[in-house]
Motif scaffolding. Sequence first.
Motif, PDB file in Angstrom:
ATOM      1  N   GLU A   1      93.096  77.491 -10.446  1.00  0.00           N
ATOM      2  CA  GLU A   1      94.413  77.862  -9.935  1.00  0.00           C
ATOM      3  C   GLU A   1      94.541  77.661  -8.425  1.00  0.00           C
ATOM      4  N   SER A   2      93.437  77.726  -7.707  1.00  0.00           N
ATOM      5  CA  SER A   2      93.482  77.521  -6.257  1.00  0.00           C
ATOM      6  C   SER A   2      93.905  76.092  -5.913  1.00  0.00           C
ATOM      7  N   GLY A   3      93.767  75.182  -6.861  1.00  0.00           N
ATOM      8  CA  GLY A   3      94.176  73.802  -6.636  1.00  0.00           C
ATOM      9  C   GLY A   3      95.530  73.471  -7.221  1.00  0.00           C
ATOM     10  N   SER A   4      96.213  74.458  -7.755  1.00  0.00           N
ATOM     11  CA  SER A   4      97.501  74.195  -8.396  1.00  0.00           C
ATOM     12  C   SER A   4      98.576  73.909  -7.342  1.00  0.00           C
ATOM     13  N   PRO A   5      99.582  73.134  -7.722  1.00  0.00           N
ATOM     14  CA  PRO A   5     100.678  72.834  -6.790  1.00  0.00           C
ATOM     15  C   PRO A   5     101.396  74.086  -6.282  1.00  0.00           C
ATOM     16  N   LEU A   6     101.344  75.171  -7.052  1.00  0.00           N
ATOM     17  CA  LEU A   6     102.027  76.404  -6.637  1.00  0.00           C
ATOM     18  C   LEU A   6     101.430  77.017  -5.375  1.00  0.00           C
ATOM     19  N   VAL A   7     100.169  76.743  -5.095  1.00  0.00           N
ATOM     20  CA  VAL A   7      99.534  77.338  -3.909  1.00  0.00           C
ATOM     21  C   VAL A   7      99.072  76.291  -2.895  1.00  0.00           C
ATOM     22  N   GLN A   8      99.402  75.036  -3.112  1.00  0.00           N
ATOM     23  CA  GLN A   8      98.988  73.988  -2.180  1.00  0.00           C
ATOM     24  C   GLN A   8      99.444  74.274  -0.753  1.00  0.00           C
ATOM     25  N   GLU A   9     100.650  74.779  -0.594  1.00  0.00           N
ATOM     26  CA  GLU A   9     101.205  75.039   0.734  1.00  0.00           C
ATOM     27  C   GLU A   9     101.014  76.486   1.190  1.00  0.00           C
ATOM     28  N   LEU A  10     100.176  77.223   0.471  1.00  0.00           N
ATOM     29  CA  LEU A  10      99.924  78.626   0.809  1.00  0.00           C
ATOM     30  C   LEU A  10      98.426  78.821   1.041  1.00  0.00           C
ATOM     31  N   PRO A  11      97.923  78.423   2.205  1.00  0.00           N
ATOM     32  CA  PRO A  11      96.471  78.472   2.423  1.00  0.00           C
ATOM     33  C   PRO A  11      95.871  79.875   2.276  1.00  0.00           C
ATOM     34  N   GLU A  12      96.621  80.908   2.644  1.00  0.00           N
ATOM     35  CA  GLU A  12      96.086  82.268   2.512  1.00  0.00           C
ATOM     36  C   GLU A  12      95.916  82.629   1.036  1.00  0.00           C
ATOM     37  N   ARG A  13      96.856  82.193   0.216  1.00  0.00           N
ATOM     38  CA  ARG A  13      96.792  82.470  -1.224  1.00  0.00           C
ATOM     39  C   ARG A  13      95.635  81.714  -1.858  1.00  0.00           C
ATOM     40  N   ARG A  14      95.470  80.445  -1.470  1.00  0.00           N
ATOM     41  CA  ARG A  14      94.353  79.643  -1.993  1.00  0.00           C
ATOM     42  C   ARG A  14      93.024  80.308  -1.640  1.00  0.00           C
ATOM     43  N   LEU A  15      92.897  80.702  -0.384  1.00  0.00           N
ATOM     44  CA  LEU A  15      91.659  81.333   0.071  1.00  0.00           C
ATOM     45  C   LEU A  15      91.410  82.646  -0.654  1.00  0.00           C
ATOM     46  N   ALA A  16      92.454  83.416  -0.901  1.00  0.00           N
ATOM     47  CA  ALA A  16      92.308  84.686  -1.626  1.00  0.00           C
ATOM     48  C   ALA A  16      91.810  84.439  -3.051  1.00  0.00           C
ATOM     49  N   LEU A  17      92.345  83.419  -3.714  1.00  0.00           N
ATOM     50  CA  LEU A  17      91.885  83.088  -5.065  1.00  0.00           C
ATOM     51  C   LEU A  17      90.409  82.682  -5.052  1.00  0.00           C
ATOM     52  N   LEU A  18      90.034  81.869  -4.063  1.00  0.00           N
ATOM     53  CA  LEU A  18      88.646  81.410  -3.990  1.00  0.00           C
ATOM     54  C   LEU A  18      87.697  82.534  -3.594  1.00  0.00           C
ATOM     55  N   ASP A  19      88.136  83.410  -2.707  1.00  0.00           N
ATOM     56  CA  ASP A  19      87.307  84.570  -2.354  1.00  0.00           C
ATOM     57  C   ASP A  19      87.072  85.444  -3.584  1.00  0.00           C
ATOM     58  N   GLU A  20      88.119  85.623  -4.374  1.00  0.00           N
ATOM     59  CA  GLU A  20      87.991  86.413  -5.599  1.00  0.00           C
ATOM     60  C   GLU A  20      87.023  85.732  -6.565  1.00  0.00           C
ATOM     61  N   ALA A  21      87.124  84.405  -6.674  1.00  0.00           N
ATOM     62  CA  ALA A  21      86.232  83.655  -7.571  1.00  0.00           C
ATOM     63  C   ALA A  21      84.773  83.822  -7.159  1.00  0.00           C
ATOM     64  N   VAL A  22      84.498  83.727  -5.861  1.00  0.00           N
ATOM     65  CA  VAL A  22      83.130  83.895  -5.359  1.00  0.00           C
ATOM     66  C   VAL A  22      82.647  85.315  -5.642  1.00  0.00           C
ATOM     67  N   GLU A  23      83.487  86.285  -5.377  1.00  0.00           N
ATOM     68  CA  GLU A  23      83.128  87.690  -5.598  1.00  0.00           C
ATOM     69  C   GLU A  23      82.809  87.959  -7.075  1.00  0.00           C
ATOM     70  N   VAL A  24      83.646  87.447  -7.962  1.00  0.00           N
ATOM     71  CA  VAL A  24      83.441  87.645  -9.398  1.00  0.00           C
ATOM     72  C   VAL A  24      82.146  86.966  -9.845  1.00  0.00           C
ATOM     73  N   ALA A  25      81.922  85.747  -9.381  1.00  0.00           N
ATOM     74  CA  ALA A  25      80.719  85.010  -9.773  1.00  0.00           C
ATOM     75  C   ALA A  25      79.459  85.698  -9.244  1.00  0.00           C
ATOM     76  N   GLN A  26      79.501  86.171  -8.013  1.00  0.00           N
ATOM     77  CA  GLN A  26      78.343  86.861  -7.439  1.00  0.00           C
ATOM     78  C   GLN A  26      78.030  88.154  -8.171  1.00  0.00           C
ATOM     79  N   ALA A  27      79.043  88.783  -8.737  1.00  0.00           N
ATOM     80  CA  ALA A  27      78.847  90.048  -9.440  1.00  0.00           C
ATOM     81  C   ALA A  27      78.197  89.870 -10.806  1.00  0.00           C
ATOM     82  N   LEU A  28      78.194  88.635 -11.313  1.00  0.00           N
ATOM     83  CA  LEU A  28      77.560  88.399 -12.612  1.00  0.00           C
ATOM     84  C   LEU A  28      76.059  88.611 -12.509  1.00  0.00           C
ATOM     85  N   ASN A  29      75.468  89.064 -13.571  1.00  0.00           N
ATOM     86  CA  ASN A  29      74.029  89.263 -13.635  1.00  0.00           C
ATOM     87  C   ASN A  29      73.335  87.927 -13.459  1.00  0.00           C
TER      88      ASN A  29
END
Length: 102
Positions: free
Chosen positions: A52-80
């Motif tokens: 979703e961070s690469g979707s056209p809906l957030v292409q022009e919203l760098p803060e939104r893209r970064l928030a999605l990617l930060d969440e993705a990293v956080e979720v992945a790091q939390a996995l066992n």
Amino acid sequence: MDQDMVVLARVRLLSANRRVVRGAEGLWIYRLLTQVEPEVYGSKLAYVLVEESGSPLVQELPERRLALLDEAVEVAQALNSANPYREKVLQRALAARARTMP
């Protein structure tokens, strides 16, 4: 956590009849179900967040893209560390985040 919402998310997931539900619906489903079963749904949430961070809906919203990617990293790091998908989704999230940094 509202059990009715969890049941609704599970029904939506089953009725989608796809390996991964994408888009806004996938985000809603996996965000909710990851709270209940993080090891089962966390890797799919991280995957959809990066997608979703690469979707056209957030292409022009760098803060939104970064928030999605930060969440993705956080979720992945939390996995066992024993989770077979952890490393793959974590590397994908980190790489996508690195590409968005100035």
